[in-house]
Design an enzyme around this catalytic site. Structure first.
Site, short mmCIF file in Angstrom:
data_model
loop_
_atom_site.label_atom_id
_atom_site.label_comp_id
_atom_site.label_asym_id
_atom_site.label_seq_id
_atom_site.Cartn_x
_atom_site.Cartn_y
_atom_site.Cartn_z
CB SER A 54 -0.90 0.01 1.33
OG SER A 54 -0.20 -0.10 2.47
CG ASP A 350 -4.93 5.34 7.00
OD1 ASP A 350 -3.75 5.27 7.28
OD2 ASP A 350 -5.54 4.83 5.96
CG HIS A 353 -1.77 3.95 4.50
ND1 HIS A 353 -3.12 2.95 5.01
CD2 HIS A 353 -0.94 2.73 3.87
CE1 HIS A 353 -3.16 2.00 4.61
NE2 HIS A 353 -2.02 1.67 4.07
#
Length: 377
Positions: A54, A350, A353
């Site tokens: 990610s 978040d 991340h």
């Protein structure tokens, strides 16, 4: 320093297990000014090609059958036209800044995006998938699996065939040989796999597991090499004990004392040392064939910003901007979630991340490394 046993006592671990699939790494210094970043270069690359998790997935998970997506607000609120592209961020990723810096494109698109034309493909794409890892078990942990590393390599082979059809075999091979390859993964392997689940712990000590992960990474790098990659940068992992969601799930004082969990971060540090050595050996063995394989240190920039975050212009480091900042990620960070009024004040967007400002700062911190390796000015 907290003990290893801390994680096993957390009742929250399995409740929020699925949200660790997007574990990210990160970071470093101060004020965000990406629009003013217009350097010149001595050496150019033909394209940028990206693999991993990610940290470098710009939206491939949008096009597969998985719940682990973020193609909805508030993700993308600081991206161009406020578009939630599928990046687990409020804006751009570090690979977007790298692509802009080397002059191939402003942002790296997802390979699986069916709207991409041939010119977008030629200048570079990302094959990365949020939730992936070097351990083949990592992307298969949930029912809705994500794109594993071998499959990303297979997509790259498919990509080469598309380019060959457009430009011919010789030009395609030259193009690939002049491309910049970026690889970023590994944190999921430790956090959601080894630390959280018992499967690998029954088979491996932590030291043996570090070697196992690196062995799989080396196999992947060798696969890239056989397919024509010659300029490869590989990122290490961050001090994972400082990720907000890790603090929430594994600390016995998650609500009262949100300090980094040193034992987890030490595991990351030791892994990075081993990784750096192995990449150095690979480079020595392949240098005479034109190889450039380099390790990028992510751990130390992140440690520096966490321990002196105000110096770098941040106000909050132990929670994310979205929701409570303790657990929210993916669909838990959604259009109904609270969002902090100033995303640039937060190291993390978040609970996992980094924010765009953080990504830009890590790019800027490592820019002298790009320059010394690739001859940029």
């Amino acid at each position: 320093m907290r003990s290893h046993q801390t994680h096993s006592s957390s009742a929250l671990s399995f409740i929020f297990f699925f949200f660790l699939l997007f574990i990210s790494f990160s970071l470093s210094t101060s004020k965000l000014e990406p629009s003013k970043h217009k350097p010149t270069r001595k050496q150019s690359f033909s394209s940028i090609l990206v693999f991993g998790d990610s940290t470098v997935d710009p939206g491939n998970n949008n096009f597969i059958n998985t719940i682990f997506k973020c193609n909805f607000p508030p993700y993308g609120i600081d991206f161009k036209n406020k578009i939630p592209t599928g990046r687990f961020c409020n804006g751009r990723l570090v690979t977007d800044f790298i692509a802009s810096y080397i002059g191939v494109k402003e942002n790296v698109p997802a390979y699986l995006d069916p709207s991409l034309g041939i010119n977008e493909l030629i200048s570079g794409v990302s094959f990365a998938s949020a939730g992936s890892g070097y351990d083949p078990l990592t992307p298969t942990i949930t029912v809705q699996r994500v794109i594993d590393i071998p499959s990303q390599l297979e997509y790259f082979r498919e990509y080469k065939r598309k380019l060959e059809k457009k430009m011919g075999k010789d030009k395609m091979e030259k193009h690939i040989g002049e491309a910049l390859f970026c690889v970023s993964a590994g944190t999921n392997d430790f956090v959601i796999n080894y630390f959280l689940l018992p499967i690998r712990r029954k088979t491996f000590t932590i030291e043996a597991y570090q070697q196992f992960v690196i062995s799989n990474l080396k196999q992947f790098i060798q696969g890239l090499w056989k397919e024509g990659a010659r300029n490869i940068i590989v990122a290490g992992v961050p001090p994972i004990g400082c990720l907000p969601i890790v603090i929430t799930l594994f600390s016995s004082e998650a609500l009262t004392n949100r300090r980094c969990i040193d034992w987890f971060s030490d595991v990351a540090k030791n892994y990075n040392i081993l990784l750096q050595k192995e990449l150095g050996f690979m480079q020595m063995n392949l240098a005479h064939l034109g190889s450039k394989i380099f390790y990028f240190d992510i751990y130390n920039p992140l440690s520096e910003i966490i321990h002196d975050y105000q110096k770098f212009g941040f106000e909050e480091v132990s929670s994310g901007c979205c929701g409570s900042g303790y657990l929210e990620t993916s669909f838990l960070c959604n259009p109904k979630s609270y969002v902090c009024p100033n995303t640039s004040a937060y190291v993390f967007f978040d609970s996992i991340h980094p924010s765009e400002k953080t990504y830009f700062n890590i790019f800027r911190t490592l820019r002298p490394v790009y320059d010394s390796i690739f001859g940029c000015i």
